[in-house]
Write a protein that holds these residues in place. Sequence first.
Motif, PDB file in Angstrom:
ATOM      1  N   GLU A  91     -17.563   2.657  81.426  1.00 55.21           N
ATOM      2  CA  GLU A  91     -18.671   3.534  81.815  1.00 55.21           C
ATOM      3  C   GLU A  91     -19.814   3.382  80.805  1.00 55.21           C
ATOM      4  OE1 GLU A  91     -19.579   8.280  82.660  1.00 55.21           O
ATOM      5  OE2 GLU A  91     -17.540   7.594  82.200  1.00 55.21           O
ATOM      6  N   GLY A  92     -21.011   3.166  81.312  1.00 57.18           N
ATOM      7  CA  GLY A  92     -22.174   2.992  80.459  1.00 57.18           C
ATOM      8  C   GLY A  92     -22.443   1.550  80.083  1.00 57.18           C
ATOM      9  N   GLU A  93     -21.539   0.624  80.436  1.00 58.63           N
ATOM     10  CA  GLU A  93     -21.750  -0.798  80.187  1.00 58.63           C
ATOM     11  C   GLU A  93     -22.163  -1.480  81.486  1.00 58.63           C
ATOM     12  OE1 GLU A  93     -18.564  -1.647  76.589  1.00 58.63           O
ATOM     13  OE2 GLU A  93     -17.992  -2.118  78.652  1.00 58.63           O
ATOM     14  N   ARG A  94     -22.956  -2.553  81.362  1.00 55.37           N
ATOM     15  CA  ARG A  94     -23.469  -3.225  82.553  1.00 55.37           C
ATOM     16  C   ARG A  94     -22.708  -4.476  82.928  1.00 55.37           C
ATOM     17  NH1 ARG A  94     -29.564  -4.555  81.615  1.00 55.37           N
ATOM     18  NH2 ARG A  94     -28.907  -4.790  79.430  1.00 55.37           N
ATOM     19  N   HIS A  95     -22.086  -5.133  81.940  1.00 58.75           N
ATOM     20  CA  HIS A  95     -21.578  -6.474  82.189  1.00 58.75           C
ATOM     21  C   HIS A  95     -20.139  -6.639  81.716  1.00 58.75           C
ATOM     22  CE1 HIS A  95     -25.664  -7.463  83.173  1.00 58.75           C
ATOM     23  NE2 HIS A  95     -26.083  -7.230  81.940  1.00 58.75           N
ATOM     24  N   ARG A  96     -19.430  -7.556  82.367  1.00 58.79           N
ATOM     25  CA  ARG A  96     -18.087  -7.927  81.946  1.00 58.79           C
ATOM     26  C   ARG A  96     -18.127  -8.525  80.532  1.00 58.79           C
ATOM     27  NH1 ARG A  96     -15.306 -12.249  85.706  1.00 58.79           N
ATOM     28  NH2 ARG A  96     -15.011 -10.439  87.085  1.00 58.79           N
ATOM     29  N   ARG A  97     -17.071  -8.280  79.783  1.00 59.99           N
ATOM     30  CA  ARG A  97     -16.981  -8.787  78.417  1.00 59.99           C
ATOM     31  C   ARG A  97     -15.960  -9.924  78.338  1.00 59.99           C
ATOM     32  NH1 ARG A  97     -19.951  -5.085  75.239  1.00 59.99           N
ATOM     33  NH2 ARG A  97     -21.026  -3.767  76.745  1.00 59.99           N
ATOM     34  N   GLY A  98     -16.322 -10.967  77.612  1.00 62.11           N
ATOM     35  CA  GLY A  98     -15.435 -12.106  77.424  1.00 62.11           C
ATOM     36  C   GLY A  98     -15.055 -12.257  75.960  1.00 62.11           C
ATOM     37  N   HIS A  99     -13.837 -12.748  75.734  1.00 61.61           N
ATOM     38  CA  HIS A  99     -13.337 -12.963  74.376  1.00 61.61           C
ATOM     39  C   HIS A  99     -12.542 -14.266  74.367  1.00 61.61           C
ATOM     40  CE1 HIS A  99     -13.785  -8.656  75.095  1.00 61.61           C
ATOM     41  NE2 HIS A  99     -14.062  -8.533  73.818  1.00 61.61           N
ATOM     42  N   LEU A 100     -12.834 -15.127  73.427  1.00 66.82           N
ATOM     43  CA  LEU A 100     -12.132 -16.393  73.255  1.00 66.82           C
ATOM     44  C   LEU A 100     -11.576 -16.467  71.840  1.00 66.82           C
ATOM     45  CD1 LEU A 100     -14.559 -18.923  74.997  1.00 66.82           C
ATOM     46  CD2 LEU A 100     -12.178 -18.503  75.642  1.00 66.82           C
ATOM     47  N   LEU A 101     -10.294 -16.735  71.731  1.00 72.51           N
ATOM     48  CA  LEU A 101      -9.640 -16.945  70.443  1.00 72.51           C
ATOM     49  C   LEU A 101      -9.272 -18.422  70.363  1.00 72.51           C
ATOM     50  CD1 LEU A 101      -8.457 -15.839  67.805  1.00 72.51           C
ATOM     51  CD2 LEU A 101      -6.367 -15.271  69.078  1.00 72.51           C
ATOM     52  N   MET A 102      -9.792 -19.111  69.337  1.00 70.35           N
ATOM     53  CA  MET A 102      -9.609 -20.558  69.241  1.00 70.35           C
ATOM     54  C   MET A 102      -9.169 -20.958  67.842  1.00 70.35           C
ATOM     55  SD  MET A 102     -12.991 -21.536  71.444  1.00 70.35           S
ATOM     56  CE  MET A 102     -13.845 -20.124  70.760  1.00 70.35           C
ATOM     57  N   ARG A 103      -8.591 -22.151  67.773  1.00 68.25           N
ATOM     58  CA  ARG A 103      -8.134 -22.711  66.498  1.00 68.25           C
ATOM     59  C   ARG A 103      -8.783 -24.066  66.316  1.00 68.25           C
ATOM     60  NH1 ARG A 103      -3.499 -23.448  67.944  1.00 68.25           N
ATOM     61  NH2 ARG A 103      -3.432 -25.722  68.094  1.00 68.25           N
ATOM     62  N   LEU A 104      -9.236 -24.340  65.098  1.00 72.77           N
ATOM     63  CA  LEU A 104      -9.814 -25.656  64.804  1.00 72.77           C
ATOM     64  C   LEU A 104      -8.705 -26.681  64.682  1.00 72.77           C
ATOM     65  CD1 LEU A 104     -12.371 -27.294  64.173  1.00 72.77           C
ATOM     66  CD2 LEU A 104     -12.059 -26.689  61.767  1.00 72.77           C
ATOM     67  N   GLY A 105      -8.856 -27.796  65.375  1.00 73.29           N
ATOM     68  CA  GLY A 105      -7.832 -28.833  65.356  1.00 73.29           C
ATOM     69  C   GLY A 105      -7.566 -29.346  63.951  1.00 73.29           C
ATOM     70  N   GLU A 106      -6.327 -29.736  63.733  1.00 67.50           N
ATOM     71  CA  GLU A 106      -5.923 -30.226  62.398  1.00 67.50           C
ATOM     72  C   GLU A 106      -6.606 -31.578  62.102  1.00 67.50           C
ATOM     73  OE1 GLU A 106      -4.141 -28.532  60.327  1.00 67.50           O
ATOM     74  OE2 GLU A 106      -3.503 -26.890  61.648  1.00 67.50           O
TER      75      GLU A 106
ATOM     76  N   LEU B 289     -15.094 -24.039  58.542  1.00 66.63           N
ATOM     77  CA  LEU B 289     -13.696 -23.659  58.734  1.00 66.63           C
ATOM     78  C   LEU B 289     -12.768 -24.753  58.219  1.00 66.63           C
ATOM     79  CD1 LEU B 289     -13.346 -22.022  62.283  1.00 66.63           C
ATOM     80  CD2 LEU B 289     -12.736 -20.985  60.084  1.00 66.63           C
ATOM     81  N   ALA B 290     -11.692 -24.340  57.577  1.00 67.16           N
ATOM     82  CA  ALA B 290     -10.646 -25.282  57.201  1.00 67.16           C
ATOM     83  C   ALA B 290      -9.872 -25.696  58.448  1.00 67.16           C
ATOM     84  CB  ALA B 290      -9.701 -24.632  56.195  1.00 67.16           C
ATOM     85  N   PRO B 291      -9.294 -26.893  58.464  1.00 76.07           N
ATOM     86  CA  PRO B 291      -8.462 -27.297  59.604  1.00 76.07           C
ATOM     87  C   PRO B 291      -7.386 -26.258  59.890  1.00 76.07           C
ATOM     88  CG  PRO B 291      -8.846 -29.157  58.156  1.00 76.07           C
ATOM     89  CD  PRO B 291      -9.394 -27.955  57.444  1.00 76.07           C
TER      90      PRO B 291
ATOM     91  N   ASP C 234     -18.019 -26.743  52.879  1.00 72.45           N
ATOM     92  CA  ASP C 234     -17.189 -27.285  53.948  1.00 72.45           C
ATOM     93  C   ASP C 234     -15.760 -26.761  53.791  1.00 72.45           C
ATOM     94  OD1 ASP C 234     -19.469 -28.715  54.462  1.00 72.45           O
ATOM     95  OD2 ASP C 234     -18.583 -30.694  54.121  1.00 72.45           O
ATOM     96  N   GLY C 235     -15.203 -26.274  54.891  1.00 70.81           N
ATOM     97  CA  GLY C 235     -13.814 -25.821  54.881  1.00 70.81           C
ATOM     98  C   GLY C 235     -13.541 -24.591  54.049  1.00 70.81           C
ATOM     99  N   GLU C 236     -14.578 -23.810  53.726  1.00 72.44           N
ATOM    100  CA  GLU C 236     -14.395 -22.660  52.829  1.00 72.44           C
ATOM    101  C   GLU C 236     -13.640 -21.509  53.487  1.00 72.44           C
ATOM    102  OE1 GLU C 236     -17.210 -19.528  50.307  1.00 72.44           O
ATOM    103  OE2 GLU C 236     -17.957 -21.532  50.789  1.00 72.44           O
ATOM    104  N   LEU C 237     -13.756 -21.380  54.801  1.00 68.35           N
ATOM    105  CA  LEU C 237     -13.193 -20.227  55.506  1.00 68.35           C
ATOM    106  C   LEU C 237     -11.919 -20.603  56.258  1.00 68.35           C
ATOM    107  CD1 LEU C 237     -16.466 -18.806  57.104  1.00 68.35           C
ATOM    108  CD2 LEU C 237     -15.410 -18.118  54.938  1.00 68.35           C
ATOM    109  N   THR C 238     -11.078 -19.599  56.473  1.00 70.71           N
ATOM    110  CA  THR C 238      -9.931 -19.796  57.358  1.00 70.71           C
ATOM    111  C   THR C 238     -10.086 -19.005  58.658  1.00 70.71           C
ATOM    112  OG1 THR C 238      -8.676 -18.007  56.311  1.00 70.71           O
ATOM    113  CG2 THR C 238      -8.392 -20.224  55.423  1.00 70.71           C
ATOM    114  N   GLY C 239     -11.145 -18.211  58.763  1.00 67.96           N
ATOM    115  CA  GLY C 239     -11.379 -17.481  59.998  1.00 67.96           C
ATOM    116  C   GLY C 239     -12.836 -17.074  60.125  1.00 67.96           C
TER     117      GLY C 239
END
Length: 211
Positions: free
Chosen positions: A196-211, A139-141, A108-113
């Motif tokens: 070119e050569g890709e079929r679909h739109r790409r999505g990216h979400l950057l989030m932070r775990l609440g304290e 993830l750590a808070p 539990d909480g071992e990672l920061t990213g």
Amino acid sequence: MTGTSSHLRATAEAYDAVAVRYADMARDALDGFPLDRAVLAAFAELTRTTGRVAELGCGPGCVTAHLRDMGLDVFGIDLSPVMIDLAREAHPDLRFEVGSMDALDLADGELTGIVSWYSIIHTPPQDVPPYFAEFRRVLAPGGHLLLAFFESEGEPVVPFDHKVVTAYRWPIDDLAELAAEAGFVEVGRMLREPHEGERHRRGHLLMRLGE
């Protein structure tokens, strides 16, 4: 066998079967994609000095190595044993382990990213919330999560014929809402249109775990 375990086994076997060819294609996957590299750079800036980072669903390790080159203390985990063998061979200085994102062998909480770079795309929609719960556990808070996925362009969750095994395109708002329900706060998002050569739109979400 439960539905979840059968889905995981099918995904692992599908990637095992194409691992060598996939690794060849993925080697230069970030070349020519400045927006993708910019999202990874933003994540790296936020996590570079905070602790250990994991790429979950690392495949042959190309993104893991890219994150290492940006100064992160990073390792990779993937469901496919063949992919992990290829990652270890290509990047012997990095740590790679076989594992599943829904049951990580981490404290539990071992990672920061966490980076999940197109690695939840094969997960049936009903199984995505448990993945977010596991991400929260390890993830750590205040830790950060970066998701990359195929975006549905205004449609509900849409299955499609991915070249390896069935995958799903998600509305970015729906995926952000699921993450919020698991305790994540959105930092930013990026949508880009298919190259070119890709079929679909790409999505990216950057989030932070609440304290």
